[in-house]
Design an enzyme around this catalytic site. Sequence first.
Site, short mmCIF file in Angstrom:
data_model
loop_
_atom_site.label_atom_id
_atom_site.label_comp_id
_atom_site.label_asym_id
_atom_site.label_seq_id
_atom_site.Cartn_x
_atom_site.Cartn_y
_atom_site.Cartn_z
N TRP A 10 0.67 -1.41 0.08
CA TRP A 10 -0.23 0.04 0.16
C TRP A 10 0.40 1.32 -0.39
CZ3 TRP A 10 -5.28 0.34 2.11
CH2 TRP A 10 -6.29 0.08 2.00
N LYS A 11 2.15 1.05 0.58
CA LYS A 11 3.39 2.25 0.61
C LYS A 11 2.45 3.05 1.09
CE LYS A 11 3.53 0.95 -4.90
NZ LYS A 11 4.69 1.20 -5.51
N HIS A 94 12.80 -1.94 -1.42
CA HIS A 94 11.88 -1.53 -2.70
C HIS A 94 12.56 -0.37 -3.19
CE1 HIS A 94 8.89 0.29 -4.87
NE2 HIS A 94 7.92 -1.11 -4.53
N GLY A 172 4.55 0.49 -11.04
CA GLY A 172 3.52 1.83 -11.34
C GLY A 172 3.10 2.57 -12.67
N GLY A 232 0.84 -3.14 -6.42
CA GLY A 232 1.63 -2.23 -6.10
C GLY A 232 -0.21 -1.41 -5.85
N GLY A 233 -0.27 -0.33 -7.29
CA GLY A 233 -1.46 -0.18 -7.44
C GLY A 233 -2.96 -0.44 -7.10
C1 PEP Z 1 5.30 -2.21 -6.16
O1 PEP Z 1 4.61 -1.03 -5.28
O2 PEP Z 1 6.23 -2.58 -5.43
C2 PEP Z 1 4.38 -2.41 -7.15
C3 PEP Z 1 4.74 -3.06 -7.74
O3 PEP Z 1 3.91 -1.63 -7.88
P1 PEP Z 1 2.68 -0.97 -8.94
O4 PEP Z 1 1.84 -2.78 -8.18
O5 PEP Z 1 1.96 -0.47 -8.44
O6 PEP Z 1 3.05 -1.44 -9.83
#
Ligand code: PEP
Length: 251
Positions: A10-11, A94, A172, A232-233
Amino acid sequence: MKKKLIIANWKLNGNKVSILNFLNLLNKHDIEEKCKIIMSFPVIYLYLAKTIIYKKNIFLGAQNIDVNLSGPFTGEISVNMLKDIGIDYVILGHSERRKYHKESDTLIAKKFELVKKANLIPILCVGENKEEKKLGQTQEVCARQLNSVISICGPQIFNDTIIAYEPIWAIGSGETATPSSVQKIHRFIKEYIKKYGFVNSDKISVQYGGSVDENNVAQLLYEADIDGVLVGGASLNYNKFKKIIDIVNAF
Ligand code: PEP
Protein backbone atom coordinates in the site's frame (compact mmCIF):
# COMPACT_ATOMS: atom_id res chain seq x y z
CA MET A 1 2.90 -27.62 -3.61
CA LYS A 2 4.41 -24.23 -2.79
CA LYS A 3 1.79 -21.66 -1.76
CA LYS A 4 1.03 -18.89 -4.24
CA LEU A 5 1.65 -15.55 -2.60
CA ILE A 6 -0.07 -12.27 -3.21
CA ILE A 7 1.74 -9.38 -1.56
CA ALA A 8 -0.10 -6.07 -1.42
CA ASN A 9 2.09 -3.00 -1.03
CA TRP A 10 0.00 0.00 0.00
CA LYS A 11 3.05 2.29 0.13
CA LEU A 12 2.12 5.72 1.59
CA ASN A 13 -1.63 5.25 1.18
CA GLY A 14 -4.68 4.49 3.26
CA ASN A 15 -6.18 5.58 6.54
CA LYS A 16 -7.94 3.92 9.47
CA VAL A 17 -11.31 3.76 7.75
CA SER A 18 -10.09 2.54 4.36
CA ILE A 19 -7.93 -0.16 5.95
CA LEU A 20 -10.74 -1.39 8.22
CA ASN A 21 -13.20 -1.48 5.33
CA PHE A 22 -10.74 -3.35 3.15
CA LEU A 23 -9.93 -5.93 5.82
CA ASN A 24 -13.57 -6.48 6.73
CA LEU A 25 -14.23 -7.43 3.11
CA LEU A 26 -11.06 -9.48 2.81
CA ASN A 27 -11.85 -11.43 5.99
CA LYS A 28 -15.11 -12.57 4.43
CA HIS A 29 -13.67 -13.51 1.07
CA ASP A 30 -12.91 -17.13 0.16
CA ILE A 31 -9.17 -17.65 0.02
CA GLU A 32 -7.98 -21.12 -0.93
CA GLU A 33 -5.59 -23.00 1.34
CA LYS A 34 -2.90 -22.92 -1.38
CA CYS A 35 -2.97 -19.13 -1.51
CA LYS A 36 -1.40 -16.75 0.99
CA ILE A 37 -1.94 -13.00 1.20
CA ILE A 38 0.48 -10.54 2.76
CA MET A 39 -0.93 -7.07 3.35
CA SER A 40 1.72 -4.42 3.67
CA PHE A 41 0.09 -1.31 5.08
CA PRO A 42 1.91 1.78 6.38
CA VAL A 43 3.50 0.71 9.66
CA ILE A 44 1.29 2.90 11.84
CA TYR A 45 -1.76 0.81 10.86
CA LEU A 46 -0.24 -2.66 11.24
CA TYR A 47 -1.24 -3.17 14.85
CA LEU A 48 -4.81 -2.16 14.15
CA ALA A 49 -4.83 -4.47 11.12
CA LYS A 50 -3.50 -7.30 13.27
CA THR A 51 -6.49 -6.98 15.61
CA ILE A 52 -8.96 -7.16 12.70
CA ILE A 53 -7.65 -10.08 10.63
CA TYR A 54 -9.05 -13.47 11.57
CA LYS A 55 -8.45 -15.48 8.39
CA LYS A 56 -5.46 -17.78 8.75
CA ASN A 57 -4.00 -17.18 5.31
CA ILE A 58 -3.85 -13.39 5.60
CA PHE A 59 -0.57 -12.05 6.99
CA LEU A 60 0.93 -8.63 7.56
CA GLY A 61 4.15 -7.11 6.33
CA ALA A 62 6.01 -3.87 6.96
CA GLN A 63 7.53 -1.84 4.13
CA ASN A 64 10.87 -1.16 5.81
CA ILE A 65 12.80 -1.31 9.09
CA ASP A 66 15.72 0.59 10.50
CA VAL A 67 19.16 -0.98 10.36
CA ASN A 68 19.48 -0.49 14.15
CA LEU A 69 17.67 -2.40 16.87
CA SER A 70 17.33 0.41 19.42
CA GLY A 71 18.86 3.69 20.52
CA PRO A 72 19.06 7.29 19.38
CA PHE A 73 17.54 6.89 15.91
CA THR A 74 14.63 9.31 15.92
CA GLY A 75 11.69 8.38 13.76
CA GLU A 76 12.75 4.81 13.07
CA ILE A 77 11.09 1.42 13.64
CA SER A 78 13.05 -1.72 14.54
CA VAL A 79 12.44 -5.29 13.49
CA ASN A 80 11.94 -6.23 17.15
CA MET A 81 9.09 -3.71 17.39
CA LEU A 82 7.42 -5.37 14.41
CA LYS A 83 7.93 -8.75 16.00
CA ASP A 84 6.46 -7.42 19.23
CA ILE A 85 3.15 -6.66 17.51
CA GLY A 86 3.08 -9.94 15.60
CA ILE A 87 4.18 -8.91 12.12
CA ASP A 88 5.64 -11.72 10.02
CA TYR A 89 7.09 -10.12 6.87
CA VAL A 90 9.22 -7.13 5.93
CA ILE A 91 9.68 -5.72 2.43
CA LEU A 92 13.29 -4.63 1.94
CA GLY A 93 15.09 -2.78 -0.81
CA HIS A 94 12.03 -1.57 -2.65
CA SER A 95 13.21 0.59 -5.55
CA GLU A 96 11.43 3.60 -4.06
CA ARG A 97 13.52 3.24 -0.91
CA ARG A 98 16.66 2.72 -2.96
CA LYS A 99 15.85 5.86 -4.96
CA TYR A 100 14.30 8.33 -2.48
CA HIS A 101 16.10 7.20 0.67
CA LYS A 102 19.39 6.33 -1.01
CA GLU A 103 19.42 2.80 0.41
CA SER A 104 22.49 0.92 -0.76
CA ASP A 105 22.83 -2.80 -1.46
CA THR A 106 24.95 -3.07 1.69
CA LEU A 107 22.43 -1.34 3.94
CA ILE A 108 19.65 -3.54 2.56
CA ALA A 109 21.74 -6.66 3.14
CA LYS A 110 22.28 -5.65 6.80
CA LYS A 111 18.53 -5.16 7.23
CA PHE A 112 17.95 -8.54 5.58
CA GLU A 113 20.18 -10.17 8.18
CA LEU A 114 18.34 -8.45 11.06
CA VAL A 115 14.98 -9.64 9.75
CA LYS A 116 16.22 -13.23 9.45
CA LYS A 117 17.80 -13.15 12.90
CA ALA A 118 14.48 -11.99 14.34
CA ASN A 119 12.79 -14.96 12.63
CA LEU A 120 10.67 -12.78 10.40
CA ILE A 121 10.58 -13.28 6.66
CA PRO A 122 12.28 -10.72 4.42
CA ILE A 123 10.87 -9.89 1.00
CA LEU A 124 13.88 -8.63 -0.94
CA CYS A 125 13.08 -6.46 -3.96
CA VAL A 126 15.51 -6.63 -6.87
CA GLY A 127 15.30 -5.45 -10.44
CA GLU A 128 16.75 -3.28 -13.16
CA ASN A 129 15.89 0.22 -14.35
CA LYS A 130 14.98 1.15 -17.92
CA GLU A 131 18.53 1.99 -18.94
CA GLU A 132 19.89 -1.28 -17.53
CA LYS A 133 17.17 -3.18 -19.34
CA LYS A 134 18.10 -1.47 -22.61
CA LEU A 135 21.72 -2.45 -22.07
CA GLY A 136 20.75 -6.08 -21.39
CA GLN A 137 21.99 -5.90 -17.80
CA THR A 138 18.98 -7.36 -16.00
CA GLN A 139 20.73 -10.51 -14.79
CA GLU A 140 23.84 -8.60 -13.81
CA VAL A 141 21.84 -6.11 -11.71
CA CYS A 142 19.86 -8.84 -9.95
CA ALA A 143 23.03 -10.84 -9.31
CA ARG A 144 24.70 -7.77 -7.77
CA GLN A 145 21.74 -7.16 -5.48
CA LEU A 146 21.69 -10.83 -4.41
CA ASN A 147 25.46 -10.93 -3.99
CA SER A 148 25.48 -8.17 -1.41
CA VAL A 149 23.12 -10.23 0.74
CA ILE A 150 25.12 -13.42 0.23
CA SER A 151 28.41 -11.71 1.05
CA ILE A 152 27.16 -10.05 4.26
CA CYS A 153 24.83 -12.75 5.53
CA GLY A 154 26.42 -15.98 4.35
CA PRO A 155 25.30 -18.58 1.88
CA GLN A 156 22.31 -20.14 3.68
CA ILE A 157 20.51 -16.89 4.30
CA PHE A 158 18.05 -17.23 1.42
CA ASN A 159 16.38 -20.31 2.91
CA ASP A 160 12.75 -19.47 3.67
CA THR A 161 12.83 -16.01 2.22
CA ILE A 162 10.99 -14.20 -0.55
CA ILE A 163 12.53 -12.40 -3.51
CA ALA A 164 10.41 -9.95 -5.43
CA TYR A 165 11.66 -9.32 -8.95
CA GLU A 166 10.42 -5.82 -9.67
CA PRO A 167 11.75 -4.18 -12.82
CA ILE A 168 11.78 -0.50 -11.88
CA TRP A 169 10.40 0.63 -15.24
CA ALA A 170 7.32 -1.54 -14.67
CA ILE A 171 6.43 -0.22 -11.21
CA GLY A 172 3.40 2.05 -11.33
CA SER A 173 3.86 2.59 -15.08
CA GLY A 174 1.11 0.36 -16.46
CA GLU A 175 3.82 -1.43 -18.45
CA THR A 176 4.23 -5.06 -17.34
CA ALA A 177 7.20 -7.25 -18.21
CA THR A 178 6.24 -10.13 -20.51
CA PRO A 179 5.56 -13.41 -18.68
CA SER A 180 8.32 -15.17 -20.64
CA SER A 181 10.93 -12.53 -19.73
CA VAL A 182 9.86 -12.73 -16.07
CA GLN A 183 10.06 -16.52 -16.17
CA LYS A 184 13.60 -16.29 -17.53
CA ILE A 185 14.84 -13.97 -14.81
CA HIS A 186 13.03 -15.86 -12.03
CA ARG A 187 14.75 -19.05 -13.20
CA PHE A 188 18.04 -17.18 -13.23
CA ILE A 189 17.46 -15.88 -9.66
CA LYS A 190 16.65 -19.36 -8.34
CA GLU A 191 19.62 -20.95 -10.09
CA TYR A 192 21.93 -18.17 -8.92
CA ILE A 193 20.91 -18.53 -5.30
CA LYS A 194 21.19 -22.29 -5.55
CA LYS A 195 24.67 -22.04 -7.02
CA TYR A 196 26.08 -19.48 -4.60
CA GLY A 197 23.85 -19.96 -1.62
CA PHE A 198 23.51 -23.76 -1.41
CA VAL A 199 19.80 -23.31 -1.00
CA ASN A 200 17.07 -25.64 -2.13
CA SER A 201 15.06 -23.56 -4.59
CA ASP A 202 11.85 -24.90 -3.02
CA LYS A 203 12.80 -22.87 0.05
CA ILE A 204 12.63 -19.52 -1.74
CA SER A 205 9.66 -17.93 -3.32
CA VAL A 206 10.16 -15.55 -6.24
CA GLN A 207 7.41 -13.02 -6.85
CA TYR A 208 6.89 -10.67 -9.76
CA GLY A 209 5.94 -7.05 -9.18
CA GLY A 210 5.35 -4.26 -11.68
CA SER A 211 1.88 -3.09 -12.79
CA VAL A 212 0.23 -6.40 -11.95
CA ASP A 213 -3.56 -6.24 -12.14
CA GLU A 214 -6.58 -8.46 -12.63
CA ASN A 215 -6.02 -8.49 -16.41
CA ASN A 216 -2.45 -9.74 -16.51
CA VAL A 217 -2.03 -11.86 -13.37
CA ALA A 218 -3.18 -15.14 -14.94
CA GLN A 219 -0.67 -14.97 -17.81
CA LEU A 220 2.12 -14.41 -15.31
CA LEU A 221 1.12 -17.31 -13.08
CA TYR A 222 1.14 -19.83 -15.92
CA GLU A 223 4.95 -19.57 -15.81
CA ALA A 224 6.61 -22.26 -13.73
CA ASP A 225 8.92 -20.02 -11.71
CA ILE A 226 6.55 -17.16 -10.92
CA ASP A 227 5.49 -18.10 -7.40
CA GLY A 228 3.20 -15.16 -6.86
CA VAL A 229 2.85 -11.44 -7.34
CA LEU A 230 3.58 -8.21 -5.52
CA VAL A 231 0.82 -5.75 -6.25
CA GLY A 232 1.02 -2.01 -5.64
CA GLY A 233 -1.62 0.23 -7.25
CA ALA A 234 -4.18 -2.51 -7.94
CA SER A 235 -4.13 -3.62 -4.30
CA LEU A 236 -5.63 -0.31 -3.17
CA ASN A 237 -8.90 -1.07 -4.91
CA TYR A 238 -10.72 -3.91 -3.17
CA ASN A 239 -12.63 -5.02 -6.28
CA LYS A 240 -9.49 -5.27 -8.36
CA PHE A 241 -7.65 -7.03 -5.57
CA LYS A 242 -10.50 -9.50 -5.06
CA LYS A 243 -10.37 -10.38 -8.77
CA ILE A 244 -6.63 -11.01 -8.46
CA ILE A 245 -7.26 -13.31 -5.47
CA ASP A 246 -9.95 -15.19 -7.37
CA ILE A 247 -7.59 -15.77 -10.29
CA VAL A 248 -4.82 -16.97 -7.99
CA ASN A 249 -7.34 -19.19 -6.14
CA ALA A 250 -8.12 -20.90 -9.42
CA PHE A 251 -4.51 -21.97 -10.11
C1 PEP B 1 5.21 -1.98 -6.06
O1 PEP B 1 4.76 -1.19 -5.26
O2 PEP B 1 6.21 -2.61 -5.78
C2 PEP B 1 4.52 -2.21 -7.32
C3 PEP B 1 4.84 -3.26 -8.02
O3 PEP B 1 3.58 -1.28 -7.69
P1 PEP B 1 2.59 -1.39 -8.94
O4 PEP B 1 1.87 -2.70 -8.84
O5 PEP B 1 1.68 -0.22 -8.80
O6 PEP B 1 3.42 -1.32 -10.19
